[in-house]
Scaffold this motif. Sequence first.
Motif, PDB file in Angstrom:
ATOM      1  N   VAL A  81       0.839  -1.201   0.000  1.00  0.00           N
ATOM      2  CA  VAL A  81       0.000   0.000   0.000  1.00  0.00           C
ATOM      3  C   VAL A  81       0.875   1.252   0.000  1.00  0.00           C
ATOM      4  CG1 VAL A  81      -1.667   1.342   1.348  1.00  0.00           C
ATOM      5  CG2 VAL A  81      -2.011  -1.125   1.056  1.00  0.00           C
ATOM      6  N   LEU A  82       1.927   1.252   0.794  1.00  0.00           N
ATOM      7  CA  LEU A  82       2.841   2.399   0.824  1.00  0.00           C
ATOM      8  C   LEU A  82       3.508   2.604  -0.534  1.00  0.00           C
ATOM      9  CD1 LEU A  82       4.490   1.976   4.344  1.00  0.00           C
ATOM     10  CD2 LEU A  82       2.864   3.750   3.632  1.00  0.00           C
ATOM     11  N   LYS A  83       3.848   1.511  -1.222  1.00  0.00           N
ATOM     12  CA  LYS A  83       4.437   1.623  -2.557  1.00  0.00           C
ATOM     13  C   LYS A  83       3.438   2.212  -3.551  1.00  0.00           C
ATOM     14  CE  LYS A  83       7.932  -2.017  -2.320  1.00  0.00           C
ATOM     15  NZ  LYS A  83       8.363  -3.326  -2.852  1.00  0.00           N
ATOM     16  N   LEU A  84       2.160   1.808  -3.454  1.00  0.00           N
ATOM     17  CA  LEU A  84       1.126   2.392  -4.322  1.00  0.00           C
ATOM     18  C   LEU A  84       1.018   3.890  -4.085  1.00  0.00           C
ATOM     19  CD1 LEU A  84      -1.893  -0.117  -4.230  1.00  0.00           C
ATOM     20  CD2 LEU A  84      -0.462   0.446  -6.203  1.00  0.00           C
ATOM     21  N   LYS A  85       0.974   4.280  -2.820  1.00  0.00           N
ATOM     22  CA  LYS A  85       0.859   5.705  -2.488  1.00  0.00           C
ATOM     23  C   LYS A  85       2.064   6.489  -2.994  1.00  0.00           C
ATOM     24  CE  LYS A  85      -2.053   5.087   1.606  1.00  0.00           C
ATOM     25  NZ  LYS A  85      -2.139   5.191   3.075  1.00  0.00           N
ATOM     26  N   SER A  86       3.250   5.913  -2.853  1.00  0.00           N
ATOM     27  CA  SER A  86       4.471   6.579  -3.309  1.00  0.00           C
ATOM     28  C   SER A  86       4.471   6.746  -4.833  1.00  0.00           C
ATOM     29  CB  SER A  86       5.688   5.773  -2.857  1.00  0.00           C
ATOM     30  OG  SER A  86       6.864   6.345  -3.360  1.00  0.00           O
ATOM     31  N   PHE A  88      -3.998  10.097 -17.832  1.00  0.00           N
ATOM     32  CA  PHE A  88      -5.462   9.989 -17.892  1.00  0.00           C
ATOM     33  C   PHE A  88      -5.825   8.814 -17.006  1.00  0.00           C
ATOM     34  CE2 PHE A  88      -3.623   8.072 -21.681  1.00  0.00           C
ATOM     35  CZ  PHE A  88      -4.236   6.820 -21.786  1.00  0.00           C
ATOM     36  N   CYS A  89      -7.077   8.673 -16.655  1.00  0.00           N
ATOM     37  CA  CYS A  89      -7.469   7.814 -15.537  1.00  0.00           C
ATOM     38  C   CYS A  89      -6.933   6.397 -15.612  1.00  0.00           C
ATOM     39  CB  CYS A  89      -8.979   7.836 -15.339  1.00  0.00           C
ATOM     40  SG  CYS A  89      -9.962   7.063 -16.655  1.00  0.00           S
ATOM     41  N   SER A  90      -7.179   5.703 -16.713  1.00  0.00           N
ATOM     42  CA  SER A  90      -6.771   4.299 -16.799  1.00  0.00           C
ATOM     43  C   SER A  90      -5.261   4.152 -16.885  1.00  0.00           C
ATOM     44  CB  SER A  90      -7.465   3.616 -17.976  1.00  0.00           C
ATOM     45  OG  SER A  90      -7.472   4.437 -19.114  1.00  0.00           O
ATOM     46  N   LYS A  91      -4.594   5.084 -17.547  1.00  0.00           N
ATOM     47  CA  LYS A  91      -3.131   5.075 -17.608  1.00  0.00           C
ATOM     48  C   LYS A  91      -2.554   5.260 -16.206  1.00  0.00           C
ATOM     49  CE  LYS A  91       0.805   7.795 -19.232  1.00  0.00           C
ATOM     50  NZ  LYS A  91       1.256   8.953 -20.009  1.00  0.00           N
ATOM     51  N   PHE A  92      -3.105   6.178 -15.447  1.00  0.00           N
ATOM     52  CA  PHE A  92      -2.636   6.463 -14.093  1.00  0.00           C
ATOM     53  C   PHE A  92      -2.707   5.204 -13.225  1.00  0.00           C
ATOM     54  CE2 PHE A  92      -3.993   7.666  -9.739  1.00  0.00           C
ATOM     55  CZ  PHE A  92      -2.800   8.215  -9.284  1.00  0.00           C
ATOM     56  N   VAL A  93      -3.861   4.547 -13.189  1.00  0.00           N
ATOM     57  CA  VAL A  93      -4.013   3.349 -12.361  1.00  0.00           C
ATOM     58  C   VAL A  93      -3.073   2.248 -12.855  1.00  0.00           C
ATOM     59  CG1 VAL A  93      -5.619   1.535 -11.605  1.00  0.00           C
ATOM     60  CG2 VAL A  93      -6.376   3.933 -11.686  1.00  0.00           C
ATOM     61  N   HIS A  94      -3.031   2.044 -14.161  1.00  0.00           N
ATOM     62  CA  HIS A  94      -2.153   1.025 -14.743  1.00  0.00           C
ATOM     63  C   HIS A  94      -0.702   1.262 -14.352  1.00  0.00           C
ATOM     64  CE1 HIS A  94      -0.510  -1.718 -17.812  1.00  0.00           C
ATOM     65  NE2 HIS A  94       0.378  -0.758 -18.023  1.00  0.00           N
ATOM     66  N   GLN A  95      -0.215   2.478 -14.526  1.00  0.00           N
ATOM     67  CA  GLN A  95       1.194   2.774 -14.259  1.00  0.00           C
ATOM     68  C   GLN A  95       1.537   2.698 -12.778  1.00  0.00           C
ATOM     69  OE1 GLN A  95       1.995   6.531 -16.271  1.00  0.00           O
ATOM     70  NE2 GLN A  95       2.943   5.403 -17.958  1.00  0.00           N
ATOM     71  N   VAL A  96       0.636   3.158 -11.927  1.00  0.00           N
ATOM     72  CA  VAL A  96       0.894   3.099 -10.487  1.00  0.00           C
ATOM     73  C   VAL A  96       1.015   1.642 -10.029  1.00  0.00           C
ATOM     74  CG1 VAL A  96      -0.108   3.544  -8.197  1.00  0.00           C
ATOM     75  CG2 VAL A  96      -0.054   5.358  -9.919  1.00  0.00           C
ATOM     76  N   PHE A  97       0.100   0.785 -10.473  1.00  0.00           N
ATOM     77  CA  PHE A  97       0.160  -0.627 -10.079  1.00  0.00           C
ATOM     78  C   PHE A  97       1.396  -1.316 -10.670  1.00  0.00           C
ATOM     79  CE2 PHE A  97      -3.875   0.142  -8.317  1.00  0.00           C
ATOM     80  CZ  PHE A  97      -4.209  -0.930  -7.502  1.00  0.00           C
ATOM     81  N   LYS A  98       1.759  -0.946 -11.881  1.00  0.00           N
ATOM     82  CA  LYS A  98       2.949  -1.530 -12.523  1.00  0.00           C
ATOM     83  C   LYS A  98       4.216  -1.094 -11.785  1.00  0.00           C
ATOM     84  CE  LYS A  98       5.286  -3.687 -15.739  1.00  0.00           C
ATOM     85  NZ  LYS A  98       5.518  -5.101 -15.531  1.00  0.00           N
ATOM     86  N   ASP A  99       4.329   0.202 -11.511  1.00  0.00           N
ATOM     87  CA  ASP A  99       5.530   0.713 -10.850  1.00  0.00           C
ATOM     88  C   ASP A  99       5.646   0.220  -9.405  1.00  0.00           C
ATOM     89  OD1 ASP A  99       6.017   2.049 -13.190  1.00  0.00           O
ATOM     90  OD2 ASP A  99       5.709   4.063 -12.369  1.00  0.00           O
ATOM     91  N   ALA A 100       4.530   0.181  -8.693  1.00  0.00           N
ATOM     92  CA  ALA A 100       4.558  -0.159  -7.268  1.00  0.00           C
ATOM     93  C   ALA A 100       4.590  -1.657  -7.014  1.00  0.00           C
ATOM     94  CB  ALA A 100       3.351   0.455  -6.565  1.00  0.00           C
ATOM     95  N   LEU A 101       3.813  -2.415  -7.791  1.00  0.00           N
ATOM     96  CA  LEU A 101       3.624  -3.841  -7.496  1.00  0.00           C
ATOM     97  C   LEU A 101       4.093  -4.768  -8.608  1.00  0.00           C
ATOM     98  CD1 LEU A 101      -0.007  -3.576  -6.045  1.00  0.00           C
ATOM     99  CD2 LEU A 101       2.165  -3.341  -4.822  1.00  0.00           C
ATOM    100  N   ASP A 102       4.556  -4.190  -9.721  1.00  0.00           N
ATOM    101  CA  ASP A 102       4.936  -4.951 -10.912  1.00  0.00           C
ATOM    102  C   ASP A 102       3.769  -5.814 -11.417  1.00  0.00           C
ATOM    103  OD1 ASP A 102       6.739  -5.483 -12.966  1.00  0.00           O
ATOM    104  OD2 ASP A 102       7.463  -7.309 -11.990  1.00  0.00           O
TER     105      ASP A 102
END
Length: 193
Positions: free
Chosen positions: A95-100, A122-136
């Motif tokens: 969760v901390l990685k997602l927030k970061s 844009f919305c879907s890109k933002f969620v996609h990239q955050v989950f990819k960067d934080a959680l792979d």
Amino acid sequence: MSPHSSLEQQVTAQLKEGDILFISINSFLYKQVAQGTGSWCSHVGFAIQEKGKWYVLESAVPTVRKTPLHTFLKRTCNNEFALRRLPSELTTTQVLKLKSAADKRMGRWYHLGFNFDSTRQFCSKFVHQVFKDALDISVGKVETLQELIETNPQANLTFWRAWYLGFIPWQRRTITPTSLLVDPQLETIICTI
């Protein structure tokens, strides 16, 4: 009790940090996004909690921001809503990685041309990239506009030609809220449709 209050109570009773929330925004552009993907869904963000209050991190016009949950839910039309999550509960570290990862994008401008390869969000890109960067974890499907239109012949090409000033950039990569909504990696917790 208003429909939105009822929805908010239902959501907060089951919500966990990192849950992905889908709504249907009642505006012409967002309706074209939903129609163009054969779905009711036109917007997505994900949930976090701070000091006992729920927020949704989202890329919305004009920038990436943190929105109170009740404000996010009020924007959906006809109470159209879905809550989906990864099958394994997220750890505190995840969760901390997602927030970061989200914090690094806060304040970035919205991309009205839905270009995945832009520095804008844009919305879907933002969620996609955050989950990819934080959680792979890659949620959703990155595809070209040509691939998207070919699989969604109901899309309003007249609108999209006008939106792109007469020329649809067919090879532009994008990602849609619907591709996250139907991602088989996610479990549906709530769906009002």
